[in-house]
Design a protein around this motif. Structure first.
Motif, short mmCIF file in Angstrom:
data_model
loop_
_atom_site.label_atom_id
_atom_site.label_comp_id
_atom_site.label_asym_id
_atom_site.label_seq_id
_atom_site.Cartn_x
_atom_site.Cartn_y
_atom_site.Cartn_z
N GLU A 160 0.83 -1.21 0.00
CA GLU A 160 0.00 0.00 0.00
C GLU A 160 0.87 1.26 0.00
N ARG A 161 2.00 1.20 0.70
CA ARG A 161 2.91 2.35 0.69
C ARG A 161 3.47 2.60 -0.71
N LYS A 162 3.86 1.52 -1.37
CA LYS A 162 4.40 1.66 -2.72
C LYS A 162 3.35 2.19 -3.68
N ALA A 163 2.11 1.68 -3.53
CA ALA A 163 1.03 2.10 -4.42
C ALA A 163 0.68 3.58 -4.24
N ALA A 164 0.81 4.08 -3.00
CA ALA A 164 0.44 5.47 -2.70
C ALA A 164 1.65 6.37 -2.49
N SER A 165 2.82 5.92 -2.95
CA SER A 165 4.06 6.67 -2.69
C SER A 165 4.07 8.04 -3.34
N GLY A 166 3.36 8.21 -4.46
CA GLY A 166 3.37 9.51 -5.14
C GLY A 166 2.19 10.39 -4.77
N PHE A 167 1.51 10.05 -3.66
CA PHE A 167 0.30 10.78 -3.28
C PHE A 167 0.55 12.29 -3.16
N VAL A 168 1.58 12.67 -2.42
CA VAL A 168 1.83 14.09 -2.18
C VAL A 168 2.16 14.82 -3.48
N ILE A 169 2.96 14.19 -4.33
CA ILE A 169 3.36 14.82 -5.59
C ILE A 169 2.16 14.99 -6.50
N TYR A 170 1.36 13.93 -6.68
CA TYR A 170 0.21 14.00 -7.58
C TYR A 170 -0.84 14.98 -7.06
N ALA A 171 -1.15 14.89 -5.77
CA ALA A 171 -2.16 15.77 -5.19
C ALA A 171 -1.72 17.24 -5.26
N SER A 172 -0.44 17.50 -4.97
CA SER A 172 0.07 18.87 -5.04
C SER A 172 0.05 19.39 -6.48
N PHE A 173 0.45 18.53 -7.41
CA PHE A 173 0.44 18.94 -8.83
C PHE A 173 -0.97 19.29 -9.29
N LEU A 174 -1.95 18.44 -8.95
CA LEU A 174 -3.33 18.70 -9.35
C LEU A 174 -3.87 19.95 -8.68
N PHE A 175 -3.50 20.17 -7.42
CA PHE A 175 -3.95 21.37 -6.72
C PHE A 175 -3.39 22.63 -7.37
N ILE A 176 -2.10 22.63 -7.66
CA ILE A 176 -1.48 23.79 -8.31
C ILE A 176 -2.07 24.01 -9.70
N LEU A 177 -2.29 22.92 -10.43
CA LEU A 177 -2.91 23.02 -11.76
C LEU A 177 -4.30 23.63 -11.66
N GLY A 178 -5.07 23.19 -10.65
CA GLY A 178 -6.40 23.74 -10.45
C GLY A 178 -6.37 25.21 -10.06
N ILE A 179 -5.42 25.57 -9.21
CA ILE A 179 -5.26 26.98 -8.80
C ILE A 179 -4.96 27.85 -10.02
N LEU A 180 -4.04 27.40 -10.86
CA LEU A 180 -3.69 28.17 -12.06
C LEU A 180 -4.88 28.29 -13.01
N PHE A 181 -5.61 27.19 -13.17
CA PHE A 181 -6.80 27.21 -14.05
C PHE A 181 -7.85 28.18 -13.50
N GLY A 182 -8.08 28.11 -12.19
CA GLY A 182 -9.06 29.01 -11.59
C GLY A 182 -8.65 30.47 -11.67
N TYR A 183 -7.34 30.73 -11.46
CA TYR A 183 -6.86 32.11 -11.43
C TYR A 183 -6.78 32.73 -12.82
N TYR A 184 -6.30 31.95 -13.80
CA TYR A 184 -6.08 32.51 -15.14
C TYR A 184 -7.25 32.33 -16.09
N ILE A 185 -8.19 31.43 -15.79
CA ILE A 185 -9.31 31.20 -16.70
C ILE A 185 -10.65 31.61 -16.08
N ILE A 186 -11.02 30.96 -14.97
CA ILE A 186 -12.34 31.19 -14.40
C ILE A 186 -12.47 32.59 -13.81
N THR A 187 -11.49 32.99 -13.00
CA THR A 187 -11.58 34.28 -12.30
C THR A 187 -11.65 35.48 -13.25
N PRO A 188 -10.74 35.63 -14.21
CA PRO A 188 -10.84 36.81 -15.09
C PRO A 188 -12.12 36.86 -15.91
N MET A 189 -12.59 35.68 -16.37
CA MET A 189 -13.85 35.68 -17.13
C MET A 189 -15.01 36.12 -16.26
#
Length: 286
Positions: A139-168
């Motif tokens: 289970e540790r090996k399967a979830a080893s990239g949890f922090v990296i993937y979750a952080s990447f998706l969060f940052i991607l969502g923040i950028l999408f919200g800030y540069y696309i949704i918010t200005p529109m």
């Protein structure tokens, strides 16, 4: 017999006390993880407070200015498609503060929001450190990239919200009027709240593949179920896009809905990977 009962009762009491101590030990460990996360947020908050002039004028007020990156790209797109209406040359937004301590609390609250946003990946890392000891090796090996993937998706969502949704949204709401006799004067709190909500909500929504991974690992979601429910998911995604973007035009809704649909398809692939791993482990156990 009475001695045996007494010894048995003492042993049971010992096991109960050991379990209680283990539970309180876990609570204590969780408390320190949360304390370290709070310290990280406070550090980022202090940094945001120190450089607040730049953050306010460039980051927070960015979507309210015609020179913002999104508006410049829309102008270039309009020139390429021969659609001059795409170009945003003016945003008629007027902000005001009507409270004595309004600007001070504005700086504190917005610095706190920035601290939480920047400290989110560290919070995920602390959560992973707390959960990791309770997992098996596989289970540790399967979830080893949890922090990296979750952080990447969060940052991607923040950028999408800030540069696309918010200005529109800002451009539409600032320009929308029911009557020429009504002048739009927005409170600074309302503007900050809108920018923060739209941006952070996008970061949370982009965690959908992580949520799918967790539910699939628990056996609640399957790729077959997600594929069969795709048509209903499209309706839900369109409703979410309509709620996230308070603009009524189809272009904005489509721009928001497409990434959400992509996230749903990524979630199906994630559920498929989890299912294949489960089958592989079951076959290996036979």
């Amino acid at each position: 017999m009475s001695d045996n009962k007494l010894i048995k009762a003492i042993k049971e009491k010992g096991k109960t006390m050991e379990a209680e101590m283990s539970f309180f030990d876990h609570l204590e460990e969780l408390r320190w993880h949360l304390v370290r996360s709070a310290i990280a947020v406070v550090i980022f908050m202090i940094g945001a407070f120190a450089y607040y002039d730049f953050i306010f004028e460039t980051v927070i007020m960015g979507p309210s200015k015609p020179g913002f990156w999104t508006y410049r790209m829309l102008c270039k797109l309009g020139e390429a498609l021969n659609k001059p209406g795409f170009c945003v040359k003016e945003i008629p937004i007027k902000l005001m503060n009507n409270e004595m301590a309004g600007q001070f609390t504005l700086q504190i609250n917005s610095a706190l929001l920035i601290g939480i946003t920047l400290g989110f990946p560290y919070l995920l890392w602390e959560i992973w450190r707390f959960v990791k000891p309770a997992l098996h090796e596989k289970e540790r090996k399967a979830a080893s990239g949890f922090v990296i993937y979750a952080s990447f998706l969060f940052i991607l969502g923040i950028l999408f919200g800030y540069y696309i949704i918010t200005p529109m949204s800002v451009n539409f709401l600032a320009s929308y009027t029911v009557s020429a006799s009504i002048t739009n004067w927005f409170s600074i709190d309302s503007y900050i709240s809108s920018v923060a909500t739209l941006t952070l909500a996008s970061g949370v929504v982009f965690q959908l593949p992580i949520l799918v991974y967790i539910l699939s690992s628990l056996g609640i979601l399957t790729p077959k179920f997600m594929r069969s429910g795709r048509r209903y998911a499209i309706v839900v995604i369109l409703i979410v896009a309509a709620v996230i973007t308070p603009t009524p035009d189809m272009l904005t809704m489509t721009v928001v809905a497409i990434p959400l649909f992509i996230l749903y398809e990524v979630g199906i692939m994630v559920a498929g990977v989890v299912e294949r791993r489960k089958k592989a482990r079951e076959e290996a156990a036979l």
